[in-house]
Design an enzyme around this catalytic site. Sequence first.
Site, mmCIF file in Angstrom:
data_model
loop_
_atom_site.group_PDB
_atom_site.id
_atom_site.type_symbol
_atom_site.label_atom_id
_atom_site.label_comp_id
_atom_site.label_asym_id
_atom_site.label_seq_id
_atom_site.Cartn_x
_atom_site.Cartn_y
_atom_site.Cartn_z
ATOM 1 N N GLU A 96 0.835 -1.188 0.000
ATOM 2 C CA GLU A 96 0.000 0.000 0.000
ATOM 3 C C GLU A 96 0.882 1.254 0.000
ATOM 4 O OE1 GLU A 96 -3.055 -0.347 3.003
ATOM 5 O OE2 GLU A 96 -2.781 1.765 3.505
ATOM 6 N N CYS A 109 3.524 8.163 1.637
ATOM 7 C CA CYS A 109 3.890 7.156 2.644
ATOM 8 C C CYS A 109 4.220 5.862 1.911
ATOM 9 C CB CYS A 109 2.710 6.973 3.606
ATOM 10 S SG CYS A 109 3.060 5.794 4.898
ATOM 11 N N CYS A 116 5.283 -7.677 7.909
ATOM 12 C CA CYS A 116 6.282 -7.228 8.885
ATOM 13 C C CYS A 116 6.448 -8.300 9.946
ATOM 14 C CB CYS A 116 5.842 -5.909 9.524
ATOM 15 S SG CYS A 116 7.075 -5.236 10.651
ATOM 16 N N CYS A 120 3.775 -5.711 16.114
ATOM 17 C CA CYS A 120 3.251 -4.745 17.089
ATOM 18 C C CYS A 120 1.757 -5.028 17.245
ATOM 19 C CB CYS A 120 3.485 -3.317 16.605
ATOM 20 S SG CYS A 120 5.229 -2.960 16.323
ATOM 21 N N CYS A 123 -1.099 -3.151 15.211
ATOM 22 C CA CYS A 123 -0.835 -2.882 13.795
ATOM 23 C C CYS A 123 -1.441 -3.951 12.901
ATOM 24 C CB CYS A 123 0.670 -2.788 13.566
ATOM 25 S SG CYS A 123 1.108 -2.702 11.833
ATOM 26 N N GLU A 170 9.236 -2.691 8.578
ATOM 27 C CA GLU A 170 10.236 -1.970 9.375
ATOM 28 C C GLU A 170 11.418 -1.676 8.444
ATOM 29 O OE1 GLU A 170 11.083 -0.530 12.461
ATOM 30 O OE2 GLU A 170 12.857 -0.180 11.248
ATOM 31 N N HIS A 225 5.106 4.934 21.194
ATOM 32 C CA HIS A 225 3.789 4.394 21.584
ATOM 33 C C HIS A 225 3.615 4.080 23.081
ATOM 34 C CE1 HIS A 225 3.318 4.190 17.311
ATOM 35 N NE2 HIS A 225 4.184 3.223 17.169
ATOM 36 N N CYS A 344 -4.771 2.209 8.516
ATOM 37 C CA CYS A 344 -3.595 2.078 7.678
ATOM 38 C C CYS A 344 -3.188 0.600 7.581
ATOM 39 C CB CYS A 344 -2.491 2.898 8.327
ATOM 40 S SG CYS A 344 -0.947 2.788 7.516
HETATM 41 S S1 SF4 Z 1 3.905 -0.899 13.449
HETATM 42 FE FE1 SF4 Z 1 5.517 -0.986 11.875
HETATM 43 S S2 SF4 Z 1 7.119 -2.244 12.844
HETATM 44 FE FE2 SF4 Z 1 5.239 -2.633 14.017
HETATM 45 S S3 SF4 Z 1 4.309 -4.462 13.052
HETATM 46 FE FE3 SF4 Z 1 3.420 -2.623 12.076
HETATM 47 S S4 SF4 Z 1 4.666 -2.282 10.235
HETATM 48 FE FE4 SF4 Z 1 5.836 -3.627 11.633
#
Ligand code: SF4
Length: 369
Positions: A96, A109, A116, A120, A123, A170, A225, A344
Amino acid sequence: MTAPAEKTNLLGLPKAKLEAFFETLGEKRFRAQQVLQWIHQRGVDDFDQMTNMSVALRERLKEIAEIRGPEVVYDETSKDGTRKWVMRMDNGNNVETVLIPDGERGTLCVSSQIGCSLDCTFCSTGKRGFNRNLTAAEIIGQVWVARKAFMPYEPSSRPITNVVMMGMGEPLLNFDNVVDAMNLMMEDLAYGISKRRVTLSTSGVVPALDRLGEVTDVSLAISLHAPNDELRNQLVPLNKKYPISELLAATRRYLARLPDKRKATIEYTVIQGVNDKLEHAKELAVVLKGLPCKINLIPFNPFPESDFERPSMNATRRFQNALTEAGYVTTVRTPRGDDIDAACGQLVGRVEDRTKRSQRYIAVQQVNP
Ligand code: SF4
């Protein structure tokens, strides 16, 4: 029969690598400058259009090289002007890319990985697991596609003024490809974006952050965070390896290397009942003391598999006011493009789901015509 040699995709080669490529062909290094301008400034992907090179060289390039960007499988503009693309990479993986216009500024972006590995908990990308790193061509290809979408345009109108490496993945876990792509973003013969306007956002891969400071001076955003390790360990599991004190020390080292007095951006996703209390804001103010930074609060955007909820605007404002009173420039990110998707990272899931559904439908049709 031997398989034909794979062609070199020139899209992802920064200037130094493109010069080396032409030297291996026995050509002068300035060919790299010409090709950079054709590809990135004029959006050309056909060697025949590169009329300032001989026909013989163009024919040679057609044999051994290519200019291949991602395929656009979704492109939609929101009522507020936010434009979102889902781009299909090699092997059929989707990422994306989002362009957020804001007055004179247009921020793109960009994603660095498919999925990933850092998981997190808040996410949507992390929930999908890790698939693979994007190549430099696939990273800069997102900028290339986005810029081409606005061609032809007056040189004075710049639809993309800023790039943030803040999409899926990341970036510091795909170090070399991300650095090559960022070098192309800043290259005058390509996109010419100032180093202040190219931002890498990291969850805190500390050794790679130190390495980054040795090779570039782009701007930095830290996905923090949480104000303490106990909470951050839950939200960003990478914190167990590189706790807040180590991450902020590495951030200080990075900023100290910059030739100008730039601040880091501290990203803080505000999650209802998790990290949005006044005492969290006060603790954050203490933890960040002395760090040249501004704080960006991002109200959590819920997605179907998440257990968290968006905080009230009152709670977010209270959090912001506490940080402002403590002397920090603190902004609240306003949700953008909500009418064309939700959180997102969710867009890819939706597009893939739709694709899989249509594939299933075709399969069913074949079995039951
Ligand atoms: S916030 Fe960023 S580093 Fe964390 S899981 Fe999502 S994409 Fe990966």
